[in-house]
Scaffold this motif. Structure first.
Motif, mmCIF file in Angstrom:
data_model
loop_
_atom_site.group_PDB
_atom_site.id
_atom_site.type_symbol
_atom_site.label_atom_id
_atom_site.label_comp_id
_atom_site.label_asym_id
_atom_site.label_seq_id
_atom_site.Cartn_x
_atom_site.Cartn_y
_atom_site.Cartn_z
ATOM 1 N N MET A 196 0.839 -1.100 0.013
ATOM 2 C CA MET A 196 -0.027 -0.046 -0.290
ATOM 3 C C MET A 196 0.866 1.291 0.134
ATOM 4 S SD MET A 196 -2.914 1.354 2.835
ATOM 5 C CE MET A 196 -1.822 1.938 4.211
ATOM 6 N N ASP A 197 0.657 2.130 -0.927
ATOM 7 C CA ASP A 197 1.341 3.321 -0.957
ATOM 8 C C ASP A 197 0.911 4.404 0.453
ATOM 9 O OD1 ASP A 197 2.408 3.019 -3.210
ATOM 10 O OD2 ASP A 197 1.134 3.859 -4.540
ATOM 11 N N ARG A 198 1.956 5.207 0.848
ATOM 12 C CA ARG A 198 1.594 5.895 1.972
ATOM 13 C C ARG A 198 1.987 7.688 1.511
ATOM 14 N NH1 ARG A 198 0.869 3.674 7.172
ATOM 15 N NH2 ARG A 198 1.061 1.264 6.835
ATOM 16 N N LEU A 199 1.198 8.169 2.136
ATOM 17 C CA LEU A 199 1.316 9.861 1.619
ATOM 18 C C LEU A 199 2.085 10.540 2.886
ATOM 19 C CD1 LEU A 199 0.449 12.172 -0.409
ATOM 20 C CD2 LEU A 199 -1.394 12.340 1.257
ATOM 21 N N ASN A 200 2.996 10.976 2.811
ATOM 22 C CA ASN A 200 3.634 11.943 3.851
ATOM 23 C C ASN A 200 2.999 13.351 3.537
ATOM 24 O OD1 ASN A 200 4.902 13.608 5.291
ATOM 25 N ND2 ASN A 200 7.177 12.801 4.598
ATOM 26 N N LEU A 201 1.981 13.494 4.369
ATOM 27 C CA LEU A 201 1.348 14.846 4.238
ATOM 28 C C LEU A 201 2.541 16.049 4.223
ATOM 29 C CD1 LEU A 201 -1.477 16.075 3.978
ATOM 30 C CD2 LEU A 201 -1.573 16.039 6.478
ATOM 31 N N LEU A 202 3.239 16.043 5.066
ATOM 32 C CA LEU A 202 4.215 17.168 5.150
ATOM 33 C C LEU A 202 5.102 17.502 3.719
ATOM 34 C CD1 LEU A 202 5.304 17.064 8.735
ATOM 35 C CD2 LEU A 202 3.573 18.267 7.558
ATOM 36 N N SER A 203 5.117 16.453 2.790
ATOM 37 C CA SER A 203 5.728 16.517 1.797
ATOM 38 C C SER A 203 4.866 16.718 0.418
ATOM 39 C CB SER A 203 6.893 15.694 1.385
ATOM 40 O OG SER A 203 6.218 14.444 1.287
ATOM 41 N N PHE A 204 3.440 16.519 0.602
ATOM 42 C CA PHE A 204 2.455 16.666 -0.238
ATOM 43 C C PHE A 204 2.314 17.855 -0.750
ATOM 44 C CE2 PHE A 204 -2.238 16.184 -1.242
ATOM 45 C CZ PHE A 204 -2.240 15.512 -2.585
ATOM 46 N N SER A 205 2.510 18.306 -1.654
ATOM 47 C CA SER A 205 2.715 19.738 -2.293
ATOM 48 C C SER A 205 1.189 20.484 -2.092
ATOM 49 C CB SER A 205 2.674 19.797 -4.027
ATOM 50 O OG SER A 205 4.140 19.492 -4.010
ATOM 51 N N PRO A 206 0.158 19.913 -2.345
ATOM 52 C CA PRO A 206 -1.368 20.717 -2.225
ATOM 53 C C PRO A 206 -1.457 21.171 -0.725
ATOM 54 C CG PRO A 206 -1.737 19.012 -3.533
ATOM 55 C CD PRO A 206 -0.390 18.686 -3.161
ATOM 56 N N PHE A 207 -0.903 20.080 0.430
ATOM 57 C CA PHE A 207 -0.759 20.479 1.576
ATOM 58 C C PHE A 207 -0.029 21.536 1.996
ATOM 59 C CE2 PHE A 207 0.590 19.726 5.933
ATOM 60 C CZ PHE A 207 -0.519 19.882 6.699
ATOM 61 N N ARG A 208 1.255 21.676 1.509
ATOM 62 C CA ARG A 208 2.343 22.156 1.737
ATOM 63 C C ARG A 208 1.727 23.911 1.366
ATOM 64 N NH1 ARG A 208 7.592 20.417 -0.332
ATOM 65 N NH2 ARG A 208 8.602 22.263 0.854
ATOM 66 N N LEU A 209 1.381 24.017 0.034
ATOM 67 C CA LEU A 209 0.511 25.293 -0.616
ATOM 68 C C LEU A 209 -0.629 25.834 0.531
ATOM 69 C CD1 LEU A 209 0.658 24.489 -4.173
ATOM 70 C CD2 LEU A 209 2.255 26.054 -3.077
ATOM 71 N N ASN A 210 -1.375 25.046 0.813
ATOM 72 C CA ASN A 210 -2.252 25.544 1.723
ATOM 73 C C ASN A 210 -1.876 25.937 3.002
ATOM 74 O OD1 ASN A 210 -4.801 25.605 3.065
ATOM 75 N ND2 ASN A 210 -5.501 23.539 2.906
ATOM 76 N N ARG A 211 -1.009 25.209 3.735
ATOM 77 C CA ARG A 211 -0.469 25.754 4.901
ATOM 78 C C ARG A 211 0.171 26.818 4.825
ATOM 79 N NH1 ARG A 211 3.412 21.804 8.588
ATOM 80 N NH2 ARG A 211 4.956 22.751 7.317
ATOM 81 N N LEU A 212 1.129 27.102 3.685
ATOM 82 C CA LEU A 212 1.903 28.406 3.593
ATOM 83 C C LEU A 212 0.700 29.393 3.264
ATOM 84 C CD1 LEU A 212 4.617 27.316 1.213
ATOM 85 C CD2 LEU A 212 4.985 28.464 3.309
ATOM 86 N N ALA A 213 -0.417 29.235 2.412
ATOM 87 C CA ALA A 213 -1.290 30.094 2.157
ATOM 88 C C ALA A 213 -1.928 30.651 3.613
ATOM 89 C CB ALA A 213 -2.347 29.755 1.270
ATOM 90 N N THR A 214 -2.196 29.549 4.279
ATOM 91 C CA THR A 214 -2.623 30.160 5.593
ATOM 92 C C THR A 214 -1.891 30.989 6.534
ATOM 93 O OG1 THR A 214 -4.174 28.130 5.613
ATOM 94 C CG2 THR A 214 -3.919 29.062 7.866
#
Length: 150
Positions: free
Chosen positions: A1-19
């Motif tokens: 199963m693939d896992r997603l590292n949220l802290l390196s996931f670009s959409p999350f990073r952009l959202n966090r930066l925008a906030t």
């Protein structure tokens, strides 16, 4: 199963930066009694000399119409924005800054541009140009190029 590292996931990073960017700027315009959606309305209208529709503000800011409606109501209460009926379609609400709204906008713009410069101060001039270009590429890939005039 693939896992997603949220802290390196670009959409999350952009959202966090925008906030974080929005929160850093929010302190500057909170002194004027306005919040993030209200600033977005003020900034969108401030770019133009004439009135714009509420629908135009929604399109440009990509903010839900109910949030824009509440923001407009508060800005009207503060005396920063006024409503006008559209000559073509009386159902369409046109908005523009009042004299006080223009003064507030003129006072806020240099403050916010200085804050932006401070937030981006870790970039070299080349990095800043690259950053702006890359933001444009992302916006274009999502169909967010510009805001069509009415």
């Amino acid at each position: 199963m693939d896992r997603l590292n949220l802290l390196s996931f670009s959409p999350f990073r952009l959202n966090r930066l925008a906030t974080e960017f929005s929160q850093a700027l929010a302190a500057d315009y909170a002194r004027f009694g306005i919040d993030i959606p209200e600033w977005r309305v003020l900034a969108t209208l401030g770019q133009h000399d004439g009135p714009r529709s509420a629908a135009y503000v929604v399109r440009c800011t990509r903010t839900h119409k109910s949030r824009i409606s509440r923001a407009v109501s508060h800005l009207i209460e503060l005396g920063l924005v006024e409503r006008q009926e559209s000559g073509d379609d009386r159902r369409e609400i046109m908005l523009q800054l009042t004299v006080q709204g223009r003064a507030t906008y003129a006072e806020l713009v240099p403050i916010l541009l200085a804050r932006e410069a401070q937030l981006l101060s870790g970039f070299s001039e080349v990095q800043r140009r690259d950053f702006e270009r890359l933001l444009g590429v992302l916006e274009a890939s999502l169909g967010m190029v510009g805001c069509q005039e009415e």
